[in-house]
Scaffold this active site. Structure first.
Site, mmCIF file in Angstrom:
data_model
loop_
_atom_site.group_PDB
_atom_site.id
_atom_site.type_symbol
_atom_site.label_atom_id
_atom_site.label_comp_id
_atom_site.label_asym_id
_atom_site.label_seq_id
_atom_site.Cartn_x
_atom_site.Cartn_y
_atom_site.Cartn_z
ATOM 1 C CE LYS A 1 -10.474 -1.699 8.555
ATOM 2 N NZ LYS A 1 -10.485 -2.387 9.848
ATOM 3 C CB THR A 2 -8.189 -7.251 9.415
ATOM 4 O OG1 THR A 2 -9.271 -6.329 9.578
ATOM 5 C CG2 THR A 2 -8.076 -8.107 10.670
ATOM 6 C CG ASP B 1 -8.900 -1.876 12.722
ATOM 7 O OD1 ASP B 1 -8.720 -1.196 11.689
ATOM 8 O OD2 ASP B 1 -9.620 -2.880 12.743
ATOM 9 C CD GLU B 2 -12.805 0.333 11.347
ATOM 10 O OE1 GLU B 2 -12.818 1.432 10.746
ATOM 11 O OE2 GLU B 2 -13.199 -0.719 10.817
ATOM 12 C CD GLN C 1 -14.648 2.220 5.201
ATOM 13 O OE1 GLN C 1 -15.483 1.423 5.606
ATOM 14 N NE2 GLN C 1 -13.426 1.853 4.836
ATOM 15 N NE ARG D 1 -19.499 -1.581 3.990
ATOM 16 C CZ ARG D 1 -18.214 -1.609 4.327
ATOM 17 N NH1 ARG D 1 -17.752 -2.576 5.085
ATOM 18 N NH2 ARG D 1 -17.368 -0.690 3.887
#
Length: 658
Positions: free
Chosen positions: A29-30, A212-213, A243, A591
């Site tokens: 996504k970044t 973002d997020e 998330q 993770r």
């Protein structure tokens, strides 16, 4: 966009109208955000200074700026606002401070400052009562309520008490020319929703917004986005409902569904290809999260290999569990020649780290516990920043009280209480009051002389700050205030003095390179840093909570304490937040890049009594084919045991030089 998959390219190209990108864990996504900004700037869709990219931590913003600088060469990316919601709010308050009833150079109160005010407002109250009042006020501010509206909307006795303390506390902030963190969202939001001129000006400054997020936004932050983006909805929101793990601090995952209602033309693009995890890890994560309801279901997949099955360990108690994990880390590091930084141990609560730390120390494995004492919370750092605050904002009594006692100058609590009373009677701040001869004459001679000297030092430091860069000002404050001399006298050895002096030097380094910014602006930005923004572990095993692990990835991951009452947490079960606990485990699982271990303690002690514990219900939601439980696969266990024995023998031979 070379190397980007089709959904990623679609998300980059969509620049007209509202867009929601549902980005699964590890889906790049970044890169999408960075590429989208680069394309808009390079193709002239928006100039850099009219683009704002908002994220939730200073660390994420810093990394995003670094990546954009590599993607867009020269000064083209310099003007892009890449910051947190609170940093954007600070920028709005700094520019429109007069409209918000603030003077330039206002202070930002940190949680310690806020607690000090409530202790003063509620003398004799215990810690629970203080935190209760603070939380009620914070909740009202996060709903963007003024003290008057909070009082009008209050129904229960508790809410009415909260509104009462809110009004008194806000009077204090206004008198001190200060704001707190919640105000950095509340004040800009109220301004943009009620002032047509200010709203138009900010929409002209910011033409396109990327968030973002997005799943971590609260209601006020969503309203701030709407106020900036306007009816046309020129924004891209990137998030993942799977998330969303911060409901306990106000995040509202339903904001994802609210977008579609408020913006009927909303385009939704899913990023489901994972570039981080093995397929076995992804299949486990998909199966787990499928037990939560979804408006937009996703299925993560990867081109990576299946990898090892997820190891599941039943342990006798926390000590046995910690010893087993530490031994496995040592074994895997030797087997793969892997650096310690490839390993991470995750847990539900920070208290679970104690047994783990002891086991790591026994095997001399270097580790880093995230969330320890933050740099900005160290005594000498807070002392210097209190000097900065009172230099730029003489109305800040909270900063004055710390600075005047750092270092001590023979001004006791009785004198300070008397000074506070005299200042209040004259409607002055304490810093302004000590410039008054009539005030000083009413204080003991020794204290009066000390305060007069303190005032003169402040005056000289303010003059110095107008002629020198901010980093030099910090060093000069440390010297001129007498802080360094005090640190020297307090330290019994040179090593401790060097350590604390280096903290001062590091603080100065944070102020380097502030282009065209004075020390007041830089100090305000520094106040927004949180404890994890400068959490560099180096080559050490990371020990951290699942919440702190969000956004990170490791080659080898251990999730410990997976028993009922811990994960899912007992309090969350009582409050009906099982879905969020499941999302938390989903975050922890994803993770792991290569290999994952899960463990639980079947026994232990509670209030000194032996107890039996059940494994987490979440084990039943994971596909059995992806798990390797000790004792249920004798052949695999035998092979593993033999491998460890051979590895141990090789280590002994190496030690003996054979």
């Amino acid at each position: 966009m070379q190397g980007m998959n089709s959904p990623q390219q679609e998300a980059v190209r969509h620049t007209e109208g509202p867009l929601l990108v549902l980005a699964g864990a590890g889906s790049g996504k970044t890169r999408v955000i960075i590429e989208k900004i680069a394309q808009m700037v390079q193709k002239g869709r928006y100039p850099a200074h009219r683009i704002a990219a908002i994220t939730f931590t200073n660390k994420a913003a810093r990394e995003m700026r670094e990546r954009l600088a590599k993607r867009v060469r020269g000064d083209a990316a310099e003007g892009v606002r890449i910051c947190t919601f609170h940093a954007l709010g600070l920028n709005i308050v700094q520019i429109d401070h007069a409209k918000l009833g603030l003077k330039r150079g206002f202070s930002i109160f940190d949680p310690d400052d806020v607690m000090a005010q409530f202790k003063d407002l509620m003398p004799g109250a215990d810690k629970d009562a203080l935190y209760g009042a603070m939380n009620l006020v914070s909740k009202a501010k996060n709903l963007a309520l003024s003290p008057e509206k909070a009082a009008a909307y209050a129904k229960s006795t508790r809410e009415k008490e909260g509104a009462h303390w809110y009004a008194l506390y806000q009077e204090r902030l206004q008198a001190f020319n200060a704001v707190d963190f919640d105000d950095l969202i509340r004040l800009p939001l109220n301004l943009l929703e009620t002032d047509d001129e200010a709203r138009a000006a900010w929409r002209e400054r910011i033409g396109y917004v990327l968030v973002d997020e997005y799943q971590d936004t609260n209601d006020a932050q969503y309203r701030l986005l709407k106020a900036l983006a306007g009816e046309q909805g020129q924004f891209t929101c990137v998030g993942d409902d799977d998330q969303s793990i911060y409901a306990w601090r106000g995040a509202n995952p339903e904001n994802i569904d609210t977008l579609a209602r408020d913006y009927p033309s909303l385009r939704v693009i899913k990023l489901e290809q994972n570039y981080r995890c093995s397929n076995r890890v992804l299949r486990a994560a998909n199966a787990l999260i499928a037990n939560n309801p979804h408006t937009h279901p996703k299925q993560l997949w990867s081109e990576a290999k299946d990898g090892e099955r997820i190891r599941v360990w039943e342990c006798n108690d926390e000590a046995h569990e910690a010893e087993k994990v530490a031994a496995e880390i040592q074994f895997m590091a030797t087997k793969h020649g892997a650096p310690w930084s490839d390993f991470c141990v995750l847990f539900r609560g920070n208290h679970q780290s104690r047994a783990m730390e002891k086991a790591m120390q026994m095997l001399r494995i270097p580790y880093h516990l995230s969330g320890g004492t933050a740099f900005l919370e160290r005594q000498e750092v807070k002392d210097i920043l209190s000097w900065v605050r009172v230099m730029v904002n003489p109305d800040d009594d909270s900063a004055f009280l710390r600075a005047v006692q750092a270092p001590g100058r023979g001004v006791g609590q009785t004198t300070l209480a008397k000074l506070s009373e005299l200042a209040r009677n004259k409607h002055l701040s304490m810093a302004h009051a000590i410039a008054s001869i009539s005030v000083l004459q009413q204080l003991p001679t020794r204290a009066s002389n000390a305060l007069d000297q303190f005032n003169e030092t402040l005056h000289q430091l303010r003059q110095y700050a107008t002629q020198h860069p901010p980093d030099q000002v910090i060093r000069h404050i440390a010297e001129r205030s007498g802080l360094l001399a005090q640190i020297r006298s307090e330290c019994k050895n040179e090593q401790l003095f060097t350590l604390r002096k280096n903290n001062v030097e590091e603080l100065a380094s944070w102020f380097e390179g502030g282009k065209g910014q004075g020390i007041a602006d830089l100090a305000s930005q520094l106040a927004l840093f949180s404890r994890n923004d400068k959490d560099d572990a180096g080559n050490q095993v990371r020990l951290m909570s699942m919440h702190a692990a969000k956004g990170l990835e490791f080659r080898f991951v251990f999730i410990i304490g997976m028993q009922e009452g811990v994960l899912p947490h007992e309090a969350s079960l009582e409050e009906g937040r099982l879905e969020e606990e499941r999302r938390l485990l989903y975050v922890a699982i994803t993770r792991a890049k290569e290999q994952l271990w899960m463990s639980y303690a079947s026994g232990g002690k509670k209030w000194g009594e032996r107890v039996t514990r059940l494994p987490s219900r979440f084990f039943e939601e994971l596909p059995a084919a992806e798990l390797h439980r000790d004792g249920l696969d004798p052949e695999a266990d035998k092979a593993r045991s033999q491998e460890r024995s051979e590895n141990a023998l090789a280590n002994i031979r190496a030690m003996l030089g054979r």
